[in-house]
Design a protein around this motif. Structure first.
Motif, PDB file in Angstrom:
ATOM      1  N   SER A   2       0.791  -1.085   0.064  1.00  0.00           N
ATOM      2  CA  SER A   2       0.072   0.286  -0.045  1.00  0.00           C
ATOM      3  C   SER A   2       0.862   1.594  -0.217  1.00  0.00           C
ATOM      4  N   ASP A  13      -0.914  -4.836  -2.471  1.00  0.00           N
ATOM      5  CA  ASP A  13      -0.082  -5.820  -1.187  1.00  0.00           C
ATOM      6  C   ASP A  13       0.436  -6.168  -2.740  1.00  0.00           C
ATOM      7  N   ARG A  42      -3.831 -18.340  -1.941  1.00  0.00           N
ATOM      8  CA  ARG A  42      -4.756 -17.709  -1.298  1.00  0.00           C
ATOM      9  C   ARG A  42      -4.264 -16.014  -1.376  1.00  0.00           C
ATOM     10  N   ASP A  53      -6.590 -13.067  -0.373  1.00  0.00           N
ATOM     11  CA  ASP A  53      -7.947 -12.496  -0.810  1.00  0.00           C
ATOM     12  C   ASP A  53      -7.091 -10.975   0.046  1.00  0.00           C
ATOM     13  N   GLU A  54      -7.844  -9.226  -0.766  1.00  0.00           N
ATOM     14  CA  GLU A  54      -7.361  -8.504  -0.555  1.00  0.00           C
ATOM     15  C   GLU A  54      -8.543  -8.237   0.533  1.00  0.00           C
ATOM     16  N   TRP A  55      -8.256  -7.778   1.322  1.00  0.00           N
ATOM     17  CA  TRP A  55      -9.598  -7.280   2.838  1.00  0.00           C
ATOM     18  C   TRP A  55      -8.928  -5.329   2.708  1.00  0.00           C
ATOM     19  N   GLU A  56      -9.536  -4.411   3.335  1.00  0.00           N
ATOM     20  CA  GLU A  56      -9.163  -2.700   3.142  1.00  0.00           C
ATOM     21  C   GLU A  56      -9.226  -2.314   5.011  1.00  0.00           C
ATOM     22  N   CYS A  57      -7.813  -2.055   5.619  1.00  0.00           N
ATOM     23  CA  CYS A  57      -7.607  -2.261   6.765  1.00  0.00           C
ATOM     24  C   CYS A  57      -7.592  -0.427   7.296  1.00  0.00           C
ATOM     25  N   ARG A  79      -4.650  -1.237   2.102  1.00  0.00           N
ATOM     26  CA  ARG A  79      -5.108  -2.661   1.443  1.00  0.00           C
ATOM     27  C   ARG A  79      -4.068  -3.874   1.841  1.00  0.00           C
ATOM     28  N   GLY A  88      -3.540  -8.806   0.830  1.00  0.00           N
ATOM     29  CA  GLY A  88      -3.839  -9.381  -0.110  1.00  0.00           C
ATOM     30  C   GLY A  88      -3.955  -8.673  -1.605  1.00  0.00           C
ATOM     31  N   ASN A  89      -4.227  -9.528  -2.628  1.00  0.00           N
ATOM     32  CA  ASN A  89      -3.974  -8.394  -3.442  1.00  0.00           C
ATOM     33  C   ASN A  89      -5.352  -9.284  -4.891  1.00  0.00           C
ATOM     34  N   ALA A  90      -6.483  -8.971  -4.946  1.00  0.00           N
ATOM     35  CA  ALA A  90      -7.909  -9.089  -5.686  1.00  0.00           C
ATOM     36  C   ALA A  90      -6.936  -9.513  -7.443  1.00  0.00           C
TER      37      ALA A  90
END
Length: 604
Positions: A244, A256, A310, A312-316, A329, A331-333
């Motif tokens: 990020s 990420d 895996r 999995d992307e998520w926002e902190c 972010r 993870g990476n979609a």
């Protein structure tokens, strides 16, 4: 701190960033993709950091790596004295250890150490306990142990703090050990032995390099950086140790990069082989084969450093971001995207491994055959492209070129190394893909290859057409493409990936020069015989490195600073490959410039 104000530390499994003021602001421990224990880089001191510095104002701070190592020295100068802080991570130790050694070389100084560990990506405050002159910090399954020659106390800010005086000739040691909270108490680190072992590793490793010439220093430092981004256990190489860091300060393109991308496989393998690091190249090749093992239809563009699938992307939400660039972010979609170019990267890398004489992998050829057979069924489909756009699939030119590369390298492996293959059918497939690209990707009016079929957008990835051997470098279509890219994608002498319309006359967020593209251009200029122009560009690029030789992903000309994740493996890989090309000693078994000039098909 600017992004380039950081220096890199590494232990063969993870990495830390330390700034000019002696603050370690980023550390994912014990692996590159683990949770953070210091995340001030994406927030502030409250999100975790460890600073050791003079309490008084100092006139200057300078730093350097000790020779060809990753041991960092930061020197603080003030009116009253000189203080030297030496930082390193113990290389591939049984338990991860971060060591900070402080010595006063002149006069006297008052010094402060402030350690604020924060888990759960910068928000979980550990329980700090004194244990026989040691401090234990525990949060769930994780624990840090602080050993030092200085007593630390818990402050009101939920951090460990120590203030002390130092005089000339005095030395103080600090060591932070990472372990599981349910494990036995780790032994106190033998600091001098850890220093000797780490220093010896880097000296011996660097001595294996056969790089000479005028660009030896930046090339060697880039290879050291690349080694620091490599897992000693798995052989995987992360794109960057950070997440990020924004492509544009205040922007939203914050990704990420603590994963391994297949798109970098060929470039990275060539850099390692050219540098003389065949064991590391073999480890990367083996990681590649393990990661992609399985059904070819399930090939991903990126994997975890251990080969896991895996990401999995998520926002902190609780981290405010580097200079308030959100979202942050993890993870990476992009792991779910389709990118046809990775087939070419994989088969090119495996072909290069054979050319270099790496120990054969008995399973690799069977895997390659299955990949080519699957590619025959899907190569006409649109994909998301090398730049991982999130605006829909297209018929990207570079993706189709790399599909051709995949089949071409499989054919070359078959013909040059006696691998069994349906030569006639694969040859027809390669010809079909090549004809499709030449028919649909080249704009006759503009005399250049475009980003995708039917578009009017230039793309710097088309510079790799002669590097891959798809066309010889002196082909008029290549000449026209290079000329068009130089005219249309330059931003104050550095190259954009492509141009975007930001609307309202505002430069779009992605409009920052992407440093690997400029290195590609320097390499292609050299291949064209434009040696002076190639060197001018290369010299400009290496001048953008920070004071300890590190590069991020992009450069912001307007702000004159580096942006994007840092340090960026692909930037350093591109530096190595371009620098060696310019010196004429790439060290690989197939010289890209020579191969492509004759149209026989080069290697990345």
């Amino acid at each position: 701190m600017r992004i380039e104000d950081y220096a890199l530390l590494g232990d063969g499994e993870s990495a830390a960033l330390v700034d000019r003021q002696g603050s370690i602001d980023w550390l994912c421990w014990p692996t590159f993709d683990a949770d953070t224990c210091f995340a001030a880089l994406l927030g502030g001191p409250r999100n975790g950091h460890w600073q050791i510095a003079p309490q008084e104002a100092w006139a200057s701070s300078t730093r350097r790596y000790c020779g060809q190592t990753l041991i960092l020295e930061t020197t603080f100068e003030s009116v009253s004295g000189t203080l030297v802080l030496t930082d390193w991570m113990a290389w591939h130790a049984p338990r991860p250890v971060l060591v900070r050694q402080l010595r006063c070389e002149r006069g006297s100084m008052k010094v402060v150490s402030k350690l604020a560990a924060r888990f759960d990506y910068g928000r979980a405050i550990p329980w700090c306990m004194q244990a026989d002159k040691r401090v234990r910090m525990v949060c769930g399954p994780r624990a840090l142990w602080l050993d030092s020659t200085t007593v630390h106390s818990t402050s009101d800010e939920n951090s460990l703090r120590a203030s002390f005086d130092m005089s000339a000739g005095e030395q103080r040691d600090f060591a932070l050990t990472c372990c599981r909270s349910y494990e036995d108490e780790p032994p106190r680190p033998a600091i001098e032995q850890l220093f000797a072992d780490t220093n010896r590793f880097w000296i011996d490793w660097s001595a294996r390099s056969r790089i000479e010439g005028e660009y030896a220093e930046p090339i060697r430092r880039s290879l050291i950086t690349l080694r620091a981004l490599t897992s000693t256990t798995t052989g995987g190489i992360v794109a960057s140790p950070t997440s990020s860091l924004p492509e544009l300060i205040g922007g939203t393109r914050n990704w990420d990069y603590r994963f391994c991308w297949l798109r970098d496989a060929g470039f990275t393998l060539l850099a390692l082989l050219s540098g003389g690091y065949h064991a590391e190249a073999a480890s990367w090749r083996d990681w590649l084969v393990r990661a992609i093992a399985g059904h070819p239809a399930q090939l991903q563009i990126l994997y975890g450093v251990d080969g896991s699938r895996r990401a999995d992307e998520w926002e902190c939400a609780w981290l405010p971001g580097y200079e308030y660039s959100t979202p942050v972010r993890f993870g990476n979609a992009a792991v779910n995207q389709s990118q046809l170019d990775v087939y070419g990267e994989v088969l090119n890398a495996l072909y290069m491994s054979r050319c270099a004489g790496l120990p054969p992998d008995p399973d690799a050829w069977s895997l390659e055959q299955r990949l080519v057979e699957h590619l025959q069924d899907i190569w006409r489909e649109p994909d998301d492209g090398i730049w991982e756009v999130r605006s829909g699939a297209r018929q990207f030119t570079f993706s189709k070129v790399m599909a051709w590369v995949a089949v071409n390298r499989a054919l070359r492996s078959a013909s040059e190394f006696g691998m069994p293959a349906p030569i006639a059918r694969w040859s027809a497939l390669a010809d079909e893909i090549r004809h499709d690209v030449l028919t649909h990707a080249f704009d006759q009016q503009l005399q250049t290859f475009m980003q995708s079929y039917g578009s009017r957008r230039l793309d710097a990835s088309c510079l790799l057409i002669p590097v891959t051997g798809f066309l010889p470098v002196d082909d008029p279509r290549v000449t026209g493409t290079v000329k068009a890219i130089e005219a249309g994608l330059m931003d104050e002498g550095l190259l954009l990936r492509y141009r975007e319309d930001g609307g309202d006359g505002v430069r779009a967020e992605g409009q920052r020069p992407f440093l690997p593209c400029s290195f590609w251009l320097a390499q292609v200029r050299h291949m064209q015989g434009r040696a002076t122009e190639a060197r001018e560009l290369f010299d400009r690029l290496i001048a953008l490195r920070n004071d300890v030789g590190l590069l991020a992903e992009k450069y912001d000309n307007a702000r004159q600073r580096q942006v994007g994740n840092f340090p960026q493996a692909l930037s350093h890989v591109a530096l190595v490959n371009a620098g060696l090309c310019l010196q004429g000693n790439d060290g690989s078994s197939t010289t890209p410039g020579q191969a492509t000039r004759h149209g026989s098909g080069g290697v990345l």
